[in-house]
Write a protein that holds these residues in place. Sequence first.
Motif, PDB file in Angstrom:
ATOM      1  N   VAL A   1    -145.627 -31.778 -21.910  1.00 17.83           N
ATOM      2  CA  VAL A   1    -144.615 -32.139 -20.920  1.00 17.83           C
ATOM      3  C   VAL A   1    -144.478 -33.658 -20.840  1.00 17.83           C
ATOM      4  CG1 VAL A   1    -144.096 -32.151 -18.447  1.00 17.83           C
ATOM      5  CG2 VAL A   1    -144.814 -30.038 -19.557  1.00 17.83           C
ATOM      6  N   HIS A   2    -145.613 -34.350 -20.820  1.00 21.38           N
ATOM      7  CA  HIS A   2    -145.572 -35.810 -20.710  1.00 21.38           C
ATOM      8  C   HIS A   2    -144.948 -36.432 -21.959  1.00 21.38           C
ATOM      9  CE1 HIS A   2    -146.516 -39.282 -18.398  1.00 21.38           C
ATOM     10  NE2 HIS A   2    -147.380 -39.791 -19.254  1.00 21.38           N
ATOM     11  N   LEU A   3    -145.284 -35.921 -23.119  1.00 22.11           N
ATOM     12  CA  LEU A   3    -144.680 -36.393 -24.368  1.00 22.11           C
ATOM     13  C   LEU A   3    -143.163 -36.244 -24.326  1.00 22.11           C
ATOM     14  CD1 LEU A   3    -144.452 -37.093 -27.408  1.00 22.11           C
ATOM     15  CD2 LEU A   3    -145.126 -34.741 -27.903  1.00 22.11           C
ATOM     16  N   LEU A   4    -142.691 -35.072 -23.947  1.00 20.73           N
ATOM     17  CA  LEU A   4    -141.256 -34.801 -23.911  1.00 20.73           C
ATOM     18  C   LEU A   4    -140.547 -35.713 -22.907  1.00 20.73           C
ATOM     19  CD1 LEU A   4    -138.817 -33.042 -24.717  1.00 20.73           C
ATOM     20  CD2 LEU A   4    -139.490 -31.442 -22.909  1.00 20.73           C
ATOM     21  N   CYS A   5    -141.131 -35.838 -21.715  1.00 23.64           N
ATOM     22  CA  CYS A   5    -140.477 -36.615 -20.652  1.00 23.64           C
ATOM     23  C   CYS A   5    -140.412 -38.100 -20.998  1.00 23.64           C
ATOM     24  CB  CYS A   5    -141.213 -36.410 -19.331  1.00 23.64           C
ATOM     25  SG  CYS A   5    -141.055 -34.739 -18.656  1.00 23.64           S
ATOM     26  N   LEU A   6    -141.503 -38.652 -21.534  1.00 26.65           N
ATOM     27  CA  LEU A   6    -141.488 -40.066 -21.883  1.00 26.65           C
ATOM     28  C   LEU A   6    -140.514 -40.350 -23.027  1.00 26.65           C
ATOM     29  CD1 LEU A   6    -145.256 -41.119 -21.683  1.00 26.65           C
ATOM     30  CD2 LEU A   6    -143.449 -41.485 -20.003  1.00 26.65           C
ATOM     31  N   THR A   7    -140.409 -39.436 -23.964  1.00 27.37           N
ATOM     32  CA  THR A   7    -139.462 -39.625 -25.063  1.00 27.37           C
ATOM     33  C   THR A   7    -138.027 -39.641 -24.549  1.00 27.37           C
ATOM     34  OG1 THR A   7    -140.986 -38.554 -26.616  1.00 27.37           O
ATOM     35  CG2 THR A   7    -138.667 -38.722 -27.275  1.00 27.37           C
ATOM     36  N   ILE A   8    -137.721 -38.708 -23.657  1.00 23.23           N
ATOM     37  CA  ILE A   8    -136.377 -38.667 -23.058  1.00 23.23           C
ATOM     38  C   ILE A   8    -136.095 -39.957 -22.289  1.00 23.23           C
ATOM     39  CG2 ILE A   8    -134.961 -37.526 -21.308  1.00 23.23           C
ATOM     40  CD1 ILE A   8    -136.324 -34.891 -22.114  1.00 23.23           C
ATOM     41  N   GLY A   9    -137.077 -40.407 -21.498  1.00 21.15           N
ATOM     42  CA  GLY A   9    -136.885 -41.621 -20.712  1.00 21.15           C
ATOM     43  C   GLY A   9    -136.709 -42.856 -21.578  1.00 21.15           C
ATOM     44  N   GLY A  10    -137.503 -42.970 -22.647  1.00 22.94           N
ATOM     45  CA  GLY A  10    -137.395 -44.126 -23.525  1.00 22.94           C
ATOM     46  C   GLY A  10    -136.059 -44.198 -24.234  1.00 22.94           C
ATOM     47  N   LEU A  11    -135.590 -43.076 -24.767  1.00 22.04           N
ATOM     48  CA  LEU A  11    -134.289 -43.054 -25.436  1.00 22.04           C
ATOM     49  C   LEU A  11    -133.163 -43.357 -24.454  1.00 22.04           C
ATOM     50  CD1 LEU A  11    -134.778 -39.942 -27.766  1.00 22.04           C
ATOM     51  CD2 LEU A  11    -134.870 -42.361 -28.411  1.00 22.04           C
ATOM     52  N   SER A  12    -133.337 -42.937 -23.211  1.00 22.15           N
ATOM     53  CA  SER A  12    -132.326 -43.215 -22.185  1.00 22.15           C
ATOM     54  C   SER A  12    -132.234 -44.709 -21.894  1.00 22.15           C
ATOM     55  CB  SER A  12    -132.660 -42.453 -20.905  1.00 22.15           C
ATOM     56  OG  SER A  12    -132.624 -41.050 -21.123  1.00 22.15           O
ATOM     57  N   LEU A  13    -133.386 -45.384 -21.791  1.00 21.03           N
ATOM     58  CA  LEU A  13    -133.369 -46.833 -21.572  1.00 21.03           C
ATOM     59  C   LEU A  13    -132.684 -47.561 -22.741  1.00 21.03           C
ATOM     60  CD1 LEU A  13    -136.814 -47.943 -20.065  1.00 21.03           C
ATOM     61  CD2 LEU A  13    -134.547 -48.160 -19.044  1.00 21.03           C
ATOM     62  N   ILE A  14    -132.988 -47.150 -23.955  1.00 14.86           N
ATOM     63  CA  ILE A  14    -132.388 -47.775 -25.127  1.00 14.86           C
ATOM     64  C   ILE A  14    -130.868 -47.630 -25.110  1.00 14.86           C
ATOM     65  CG2 ILE A  14    -132.203 -47.645 -27.652  1.00 14.86           C
ATOM     66  CD1 ILE A  14    -135.200 -46.830 -27.651  1.00 14.86           C
ATOM     67  N   SER A  15    -130.380 -46.488 -24.624  1.00 14.95           N
ATOM     68  CA  SER A  15    -128.940 -46.203 -24.662  1.00 14.95           C
ATOM     69  C   SER A  15    -128.121 -47.114 -23.750  1.00 14.95           C
ATOM     70  CB  SER A  15    -128.689 -44.739 -24.275  1.00 14.95           C
ATOM     71  OG  SER A  15    -128.880 -44.542 -22.870  1.00 14.95           O
ATOM     72  N   ILE A  16    -128.759 -47.782 -22.787  1.00 13.04           N
ATOM     73  CA  ILE A  16    -128.020 -48.657 -21.864  1.00 13.04           C
ATOM     74  C   ILE A  16    -127.297 -49.765 -22.628  1.00 13.04           C
ATOM     75  CG2 ILE A  16    -128.312 -50.349 -19.987  1.00 13.04           C
ATOM     76  CD1 ILE A  16    -130.483 -48.564 -18.842  1.00 13.04           C
ATOM     77  N   PHE A  17    -127.845 -50.164 -23.756  1.00 16.09           N
ATOM     78  CA  PHE A  17    -127.247 -51.219 -24.571  1.00 16.09           C
ATOM     79  C   PHE A  17    -125.799 -50.903 -24.945  1.00 16.09           C
ATOM     80  CE2 PHE A  17    -126.308 -52.952 -28.828  1.00 16.09           C
ATOM     81  CZ  PHE A  17    -126.470 -54.309 -28.584  1.00 16.09           C
ATOM     82  N   ALA A  18    -125.493 -49.626 -25.159  1.00 19.71           N
ATOM     83  CA  ALA A  18    -124.164 -49.243 -25.666  1.00 19.71           C
ATOM     84  C   ALA A  18    -123.181 -48.884 -24.553  1.00 19.71           C
ATOM     85  CB  ALA A  18    -124.302 -48.062 -26.622  1.00 19.71           C
ATOM     86  N   ILE A  19    -123.579 -48.996 -23.283  1.00 18.25           N
ATOM     87  CA  ILE A  19    -122.745 -48.532 -22.174  1.00 18.25           C
ATOM     88  C   ILE A  19    -122.074 -49.722 -21.494  1.00 18.25           C
ATOM     89  CG2 ILE A  19    -122.755 -47.353 -19.946  1.00 18.25           C
ATOM     90  CD1 ILE A  19    -125.120 -45.706 -20.955  1.00 18.25           C
ATOM     91  N   THR A  20    -120.764 -49.619 -21.297  1.00 20.67           N
ATOM     92  CA  THR A  20    -120.004 -50.685 -20.633  1.00 20.67           C
ATOM     93  C   THR A  20    -119.331 -50.221 -19.348  1.00 20.67           C
ATOM     94  OG1 THR A  20    -118.073 -50.159 -22.001  1.00 20.67           O
ATOM     95  CG2 THR A  20    -119.565 -51.880 -22.805  1.00 20.67           C
ATOM     96  N   SER A  21    -119.420 -48.939 -19.038  1.00 18.72           N
ATOM     97  CA  SER A  21    -118.838 -48.389 -17.813  1.00 18.72           C
ATOM     98  C   SER A  21    -119.936 -48.187 -16.783  1.00 18.72           C
ATOM     99  CB  SER A  21    -118.157 -47.049 -18.116  1.00 18.72           C
ATOM    100  OG  SER A  21    -117.948 -46.318 -16.936  1.00 18.72           O
TER     101      SER A  21
END
Length: 442
Positions: A322-342
């Motif tokens: 569970v911790h592996l899955l959740c941290l992976t989701i959270g990390g990829l989500s933080l990275i994605s902020i770079f591409a968001i302008t709205s």
Amino acid sequence: MQQLAKPRLTFWQIWHMSFGFFGIQFGFALQNTNTSRIFATLGADIDSLSILWLAAPITGLLVQPLIGYLSDNTWHPTWGRRRPFFFVGSVLASIAMFLMPNSSVLWMAVFVLWLMDASINVSMEPFRAFVGDKLDASQQTGGFAMQTFFIGCGGVIASLLPTIFTDYLGVSNVPVNGAIPDTVRYSFYVGGTVYFLAVLWTVLLSKEDAPADMDAFLAERAANKGLANAVKEILGGFFKMPKTMVQLAIVQFFTWVALFAMWVYTTPSIAQGVFHSSDAQSSAYQEAGNWVGIMFAMYGGVSAIAAFLLPMLAKITSRKMVHLLCLTIGGLSLISIFAITSKEMLLLPMVGVGIAWASVLTMPYAILAGALPANKMGYYMGLFNFFVVIPQIVAGVVLGAILKHFFANQSVKVLMLGGACMVLAGVLTLLVQDKVDQVKAQ
């Protein structure tokens, strides 16, 4: 010697013993959402923010192990073991929260951040040990999940307060003569009040059991008297940590580098990338600060819901997975902020961060509690906080330089770096040995 099973507590007993975290998170959420904004408003440069934030983790490094040690060796027939620290910390934290938004110069804000974080830590650390004290192993994951639920709820409301004051109560959100905006000041006033009342709820409605062998407890406490002995015990614990704790420490390091990066740099990142302002005195920058509050409210709300889903998922799989899955989701989500302008789309990655946050506040502590001796629960929970604050200190020292010399002051790239660290933390979870998994395998 095998420990006797503790009596199962009812839902409402767990509710009452966890409710104080609702107030504690008011303090942390207001701190995490608004500190960079306050520092910038008072004249701080963007590449100095992480250094100025160091007051918070350094305080935790010093306070939490000491408070854990002291609470292990405390007993009062009326106040109990952990509740005296709940109460004293809440009083001091509430005072600091009234002082913080009235800082008139940068050095004052940094000093009050130190005072506020120290006081919050006095309350918070014994709450972690409280679960280990009161709940049997079969209920500990649920107990930490209940704390996470209240952390999420408190975080949502506290993070939204500046926007509520701006949009619904007509309070000014613009700095006047370089002072902190009224929206932020009033939010801290509400937060200080809620903090005290929520912790008082737990103090009044929860009970603690006296040590089973009072004579042995008193003898051990007498042997542990003295500051020199306390320091010796605290430092000596580094060489006696259970193996599971050492393994979790590595996971915690990369997790909290990521979280520190998010708390420090989200406001300037969103101000630059979405609201197109780097001037902390502008209305656009302050509007970005309010929007970051909404973003942080989103991840807090998601974590409150996820808190009750994660234990069920852990039963099906394991706490590690569970911790592996959740941290992976959270990390990829933080990275994605770079591409968001709205600004509206920025809420989407906060869903992933909220999932990770729920696990960060639940799974490591649940795994750890099962590996700790009962008579040193508070001490080891406090010592475990070293691996929350040391990565923040490291991040505070190096992130500003990385931002300036490698990222050309584009703070969103620090968020991407934090996301990568969180994914790595998830992978490292596979190295952790959970005693529950070992029992299942037998």
